[in-house]
Scaffold this motif. Structure first.
Motif, PDB file in Angstrom:
ATOM      1  N   THR A   1      45.251  42.243  40.373  1.00 38.73           N
ATOM      2  CA  THR A   1      45.079  41.046  41.187  1.00 38.73           C
ATOM      3  C   THR A   1      45.813  39.870  40.574  1.00 38.73           C
ATOM      4  O   THR A   1      45.791  39.668  39.362  1.00 38.73           O
ATOM      5  CB  THR A   1      43.585  40.702  41.376  1.00 38.73           C
ATOM      6  OG1 THR A   1      43.482  39.481  42.117  1.00 38.73           O
ATOM      7  CG2 THR A   1      42.862  40.543  40.051  1.00 38.73           C
TER       8      THR A   1
ATOM      9  N   PRO B   1      40.746  38.624  45.641  1.00 39.51           N
ATOM     10  CA  PRO B   1      39.829  38.846  44.505  1.00 39.51           C
ATOM     11  C   PRO B   1      39.025  40.121  44.715  1.00 39.51           C
ATOM     12  O   PRO B   1      38.523  40.385  45.806  1.00 39.51           O
ATOM     13  CB  PRO B   1      38.923  37.604  44.533  1.00 39.51           C
ATOM     14  CG  PRO B   1      39.676  36.585  45.328  1.00 39.51           C
ATOM     15  CD  PRO B   1      40.462  37.369  46.347  1.00 39.51           C
TER      16      PRO B   1
ATOM     17  N   ALA C   1      45.001  36.898  41.540  1.00 41.74           N
ATOM     18  CA  ALA C   1      44.068  35.790  41.730  1.00 41.74           C
ATOM     19  C   ALA C   1      43.311  35.432  40.457  1.00 41.74           C
ATOM     20  O   ALA C   1      42.503  34.524  40.444  1.00 41.74           O
ATOM     21  CB  ALA C   1      43.066  36.139  42.831  1.00 41.74           C
ATOM     22  N   SER C   2      43.553  36.171  39.376  1.00 40.35           N
ATOM     23  CA  SER C   2      42.832  35.920  38.133  1.00 40.35           C
ATOM     24  C   SER C   2      43.192  34.559  37.550  1.00 40.35           C
ATOM     25  O   SER C   2      44.359  34.199  37.496  1.00 40.35           O
ATOM     26  CB  SER C   2      43.163  37.007  37.109  1.00 40.35           C
ATOM     27  OG  SER C   2      42.726  36.621  35.824  1.00 40.35           O
TER      28      SER C   2
END
Length: 221
Positions: free
Chosen positions: A65, A93, A67-68
């Motif tokens: 991901t 996420p 989105a971290s």
């Protein structure tokens, strides 16, 4: 074990040792969401690839991901071109999880001293995690490629039914609210389950929230 859940050590080496116990035989199919921290992602990726090369894992799908909060790149995670592992990248996420043969899962969450990890054998929970992984995998991009549109190309009618499904109304009441027939409503509902890769309306709602499809003014095609 308590109700299909066993607490395990969330520390990196200990967590991966638990994975080794799940793939003690050979030919396992493994789906894994790599950690957000780049160093941990590389460690987990290396451990999974070692198991793949020794045939303890037969099929490996790795999901990274973007989105971290920790950021980092994914290019350094690419395996050897001849390796059978597949890596995709998503901006959706998704919990850090490793699913083995669709029957057991390792889940890790939290940060720093508050981190927790569990070995999950509860069938319903594992199926939900598998459905979530498979749904995100479908929209994720191959490593190095552009991120895909997370809307799955759902029609405007399907989006309206999806939002109505989450109200808890009966099919008849929801269809009246949308000024469509019950048959049309149910046809859209079946399409939503198929496209999102889930088996129940509850799972569809969870998946839709993960993708941001229920936000006001969300994507419509």
């Amino acid at each position: 074990m308590n109700g299909g859940f066993t607490g395990i050590d969330p520390d990196g080496p200990a967590f991966l040792a638990s994975l080794g116990g799940l793939v003690a035989g050979s030919g396992a199919a493994v789906d894994a969401v790599l950690p957000g921290r780049p160093a941990e992602a590389r460690q987990m990726c290396a451990a999974l690839l070692r198991l793949l090369r020794t045939d303890r894992i037969a099929e490996l799908r790795l999901l990274r991901t973007t989105a971290s909060p920790a950021g980092g790149t994914v290019q350094d995670l690419a395996p050897d071109p001849d390796c059978a592992a597949r890596i995709r990248v998503t901006d959706t996420p998704i919990p850090e999880v490793i699913i083995v043969n669709g029957r057991a899962a390792l889940v890790r969450c939290g940060v720093a001293a508050g981190r927790r990890a569990s070995l999950v054998h509860a069938p319903d929970v594992v199926r939900t995690l598998q459905a979530l992984f498979s749904g995100v995998w479908r929209t994720a991009a191959p490593l190095g490629g552009p991120l895909r549109d997370p809307t799955f190309g759902l029609s405007e009618g399907a989006h309206r039914v999806l939002r109505q499904m989450c109200t808890g109304d009966t099919d008849a009441a929801a269809a009246r609210e949308l000024s469509i027939s019950v048959r049309t409503y149910r046809r859209h509902a079946a399409e939503i389950l198929r496209v999102l890769g889930v088996t129940s309306r509850f799972q569809a709602g969870v998946r839709a929230m993960e993708l941001g499809l229920l936000k006001s003014g969300g994507p419509v095609r």
